[in-house]
Design a protein around this motif. Sequence first.
Motif, short mmCIF file in Angstrom:
data_model
loop_
_atom_site.label_atom_id
_atom_site.label_comp_id
_atom_site.label_asym_id
_atom_site.label_seq_id
_atom_site.Cartn_x
_atom_site.Cartn_y
_atom_site.Cartn_z
N PHE B 146 0.89 -1.23 -0.01
CA PHE B 146 0.06 -0.06 0.04
C PHE B 146 0.89 1.29 -0.07
CE2 PHE B 146 -1.40 3.07 3.17
CZ PHE B 146 -2.66 3.73 2.46
N ALA B 147 1.91 1.07 0.77
CA ALA B 147 2.90 2.54 1.04
C ALA B 147 3.36 2.71 -0.18
CB ALA B 147 3.76 2.44 2.05
N LEU B 148 4.00 1.57 -1.19
CA LEU B 148 5.02 1.83 -2.17
C LEU B 148 4.41 1.74 -3.51
CD1 LEU B 148 7.59 -0.83 -0.79
CD2 LEU B 148 7.99 1.51 -0.93
N GLN B 149 2.93 1.61 -3.35
CA GLN B 149 2.41 1.33 -4.71
C GLN B 149 2.48 2.61 -5.70
OE1 GLN B 149 -2.05 1.44 -4.01
NE2 GLN B 149 -2.31 0.66 -6.17
N HIS B 150 2.56 3.75 -5.34
CA HIS B 150 2.56 4.92 -6.03
C HIS B 150 3.95 5.64 -5.90
CE1 HIS B 150 1.99 6.02 -1.87
NE2 HIS B 150 2.17 7.12 -2.24
N SER B 151 5.19 4.72 -5.56
CA SER B 151 6.54 5.33 -5.57
C SER B 151 6.72 6.45 -4.99
CB SER B 151 6.96 5.39 -7.18
OG SER B 151 6.85 4.25 -7.76
N PRO B 152 6.48 6.67 -3.65
CA PRO B 152 6.35 7.79 -2.76
C PRO B 152 7.62 8.55 -2.66
CG PRO B 152 6.40 6.13 -1.39
CD PRO B 152 6.08 5.46 -2.66
N LYS B 153 7.76 9.88 -2.51
CA LYS B 153 9.15 10.31 -2.44
C LYS B 153 9.42 10.46 -0.63
CE LYS B 153 10.94 11.91 -5.15
NZ LYS B 153 12.04 11.27 -6.06
N LEU B 154 8.42 10.23 0.02
CA LEU B 154 8.72 10.11 1.60
C LEU B 154 8.05 9.09 1.96
CD1 LEU B 154 9.42 11.28 4.31
CD2 LEU B 154 7.12 12.61 4.52
#
Lengths: 219, 208
Positions: B146-154
């Motif tokens: 869930f946290a990595l799905q959208h390639s986050p910057k933070l």
Amino acid sequence: MKAYSVFKKDWQSELRTRYAINALAMFILVTISVILFSIGDEPISNYLTGGLLWVVIFFSAMSGLSRVFVSEEERGTTLTLQLIAAPSTVFFGKLIFNLILVFLMVIAITFLYAILFDNFIIENLGLFLVSLFLGSAGIAISSTLIAAIIAKANTKGTLYPVLSFPILLPLILTLLELTKFSMDGESFAFGWTYLAILVSYDVVMLTAGFLLFDFIWKE
Amino acid sequence: MIYTLALENITKYFGRQLIFKNINFKFSQGNVYGLAGNNGSGKSTLTKIIAGVLSQNKGKVLHKIDNKEIEAEKLHSYLGFVSPYLMLYDEFTANENLFHFAKIRGIKFDEERIKYLLNEFNLYRRRNDLLKAYSSGMKQRMKFIFALQHSPKLLLLDEPTSNLDEEGKSKVYKIVENEKENSVVIIASNESKDLELCSKLIKVEEYK
């Protein structure tokens, strides 16, 4: 579009969990049955049936509409939603869900009323349907905002109707007048002032909801 | 895109109780930062404040992309968050959860990335099972997807290895190593092994 996705998620979830639909359906059936039993064979005026219609709609709304936020809070998914969407997206997504639910609920209640109450006779159907539409929208908008406020409270069940009553009172009073006009067969021009009040109420509540939701949503 | 994060005089009270005061810190891409402290020291509170889901009493949290401040309304697009109190939708399958998250975030449901992440966390074969049938360890792994799905910057990781077996923990450490290249990673934990990954530590208790 994102708000529509929030609605789609909620709708799919509702179809699986039946959080709100079951509560609403049971409440509608029980309330109408109680009214029918309590009236018995006594003749009642058509104005009274119109008044009772809005009593059933108000309390049915109170039993089901808070679920949009309460179910998120109970399942602990509020944080998840905060992390994937802007507050305005969540507000409008939940509002679409409640609008659909209220419209379905109002259609079901009015249909049952038309079948079960002989004295429920509407002379100006157009005016009644416009009032019903604007009134349902008002109930959905106010209820969505209040549901967001009470979702974090411990006494959700009690707080919801108590907070909703003063906010929905002007709407219900206006709707009672318009229902009376519809039963009397008055024209649109006759009820114009009351229709303008309904439109103003909806616009004011929608604007207030949009502006205030950010503060309610964030801890 | 260069992402930076700065905390300026962050102070938080719960009622009259001071949790921490005047935290000043700058975070930059390519590093892993640790939030250390005993239970109740305010690590989770600070991660929530950084994520923008909890208000601070004083101070500012500045999220910037290429030196331009990110609007609060758009912060969720840049943020990945894992924590023990984060819950996903039990009535949906893993795939359905991720599909809804992508649509609500307003991004494309990238099947290739989802397949990669599900494989990385050993959930690919269970992707069509309802989450209510998952064990607590599987749910924890699902939170990473869930946290990595959208390639986050933070990437904010609050107690990232809780409920995970050794294999799961190694996977998390590998992910942290990979993600730090292009994003800021912050780990709030008591586990010494988790904190060993961090190049800089904030001891929250020192800000009382």
